[in-house]
Design a protein around this motif. Structure first.
Motif, mmCIF file in Angstrom:
data_model
loop_
_atom_site.group_PDB
_atom_site.id
_atom_site.type_symbol
_atom_site.label_atom_id
_atom_site.label_comp_id
_atom_site.label_asym_id
_atom_site.label_seq_id
_atom_site.Cartn_x
_atom_site.Cartn_y
_atom_site.Cartn_z
ATOM 1 N N PHE A 1 33.183 33.227 44.029
ATOM 2 C CA PHE A 1 32.049 33.654 43.219
ATOM 3 C C PHE A 1 30.752 33.454 43.986
ATOM 4 O O PHE A 1 30.503 32.385 44.558
ATOM 5 C CB PHE A 1 31.962 32.843 41.923
ATOM 6 N N LYS B 1 33.901 36.427 34.609
ATOM 7 C CA LYS B 1 33.032 35.585 35.419
ATOM 8 C C LYS B 1 32.554 34.374 34.627
ATOM 9 O O LYS B 1 32.691 34.294 33.414
ATOM 10 C CB LYS B 1 31.841 36.379 35.930
ATOM 11 N N GLU C 1 30.929 38.708 39.489
ATOM 12 C CA GLU C 1 32.216 38.897 38.822
ATOM 13 C C GLU C 1 33.382 38.253 39.573
ATOM 14 O O GLU C 1 34.473 38.083 39.019
ATOM 15 C CB GLU C 1 32.506 40.392 38.655
#
Lengths: 116, 114
Positions: free
Chosen positions: A91, B42, A108
């Motif tokens: 990430f 996420k 994402e």
């Protein structure tokens, strides 16, 4: 609002080879910090590397380095001599610099597979 | 090296019940955070906490959520009247507040709402 985009949902690399993971971000601020975090299957969040926006020199941590292009708002991660243990979700994250303790905004993620 | 610790590692709760997720930040840190990661998505910011009050919160952090530092070491996230969509991994993080220093994350609590 700041946004972070990772356009590669998945990447793969052969063991011992080099791979580059892409990240772009959008901000109107001039003072900020950028990070790469690694999340293995155990789902821990492990800091890989960080970059201060005011520094022109790209950060390096052993086999991990970044290519920070401030004008292009790009922050890619290069992993050299890839190892099986590098397999994880990666990430990219942004943190505003003007306020202490500000939030991290994550992309994402890119799932990296390392093939033996 | 000091670590952020979270308990429990996995929490299973019936929908509508209240849960409390616990975190022990690094002892000399001043800023505390909760993030959430729904499976396959996420990591999202929920809330930050400094000097015994919320310093910033996201639109996710509505009246269903609350945070507290009940003593000098623990930092808790309470979720009232849990919903199925609250199922996620919840991460606690802490920092000393200097933005050139990273936030340190705990191993997370996996919350499953049935």
């Amino acid at each position: 609002a700041q946004t972070v985009t990772q356009s590669q949902p998945e990447m793969s690399v052969q063991e011992a080879e080099t791979v580059t993971l892409s990240c772009t971000y959008d901000t109107s601020e001039s003072d900020y910090y950028l990070f790469w975090y690694k999340q293995p299957p155990s789902r821990q969040m492990i800091l890989v590397i960080r970059q201060e926006a005011y520094k022109q020199q790209n950060a390096t941590e052993n086999r991990f380095s970044v290519n920070f292009q401030k004008a292009a708002k790009s922050f890619s991660l290069k992993i050299s001599d890839s190892q099986l243990g590098d397999a994880a979700m990666y990430f990219c994250a942004y943190q505003a610099g003007e306020t202490s303790g500000s939030r991290l905004t994550f992309g994402e993620g890119t799932q990296l597979t390392v093939n033996p | 090296e000091p670590e952020v610790t979270q308990t429990p590692s996995h929490q299973v709760t019936q929908m509508g019940q209240e849960v409390i997720l616990r975190c022990v930040p690094i002892s000399n840190h001043l800023y505390f955070y909760w993030y959430r990661q729904i499976l396959g998505q996420k990591v999202e910011f929920l809330v930050s906490f400094y000097n015994n009050e919320i310093s910033e919160k996201s639109e996710i952090f509505d009246d269903q959520f609350s945070v507290e530092r009940p003593d000098g070491s623990n930092f808790t996230l309470k979720i009232r009247s849990t919903k199925l969509e609250d199922s996620a991994m919840y991460f606690c993080a802490s920092s000393d507040g200097r933005n050139n220093q990273p936030q340190h994350f705990g191993d997370g609590t996996r919350l499953s709402i049935l």
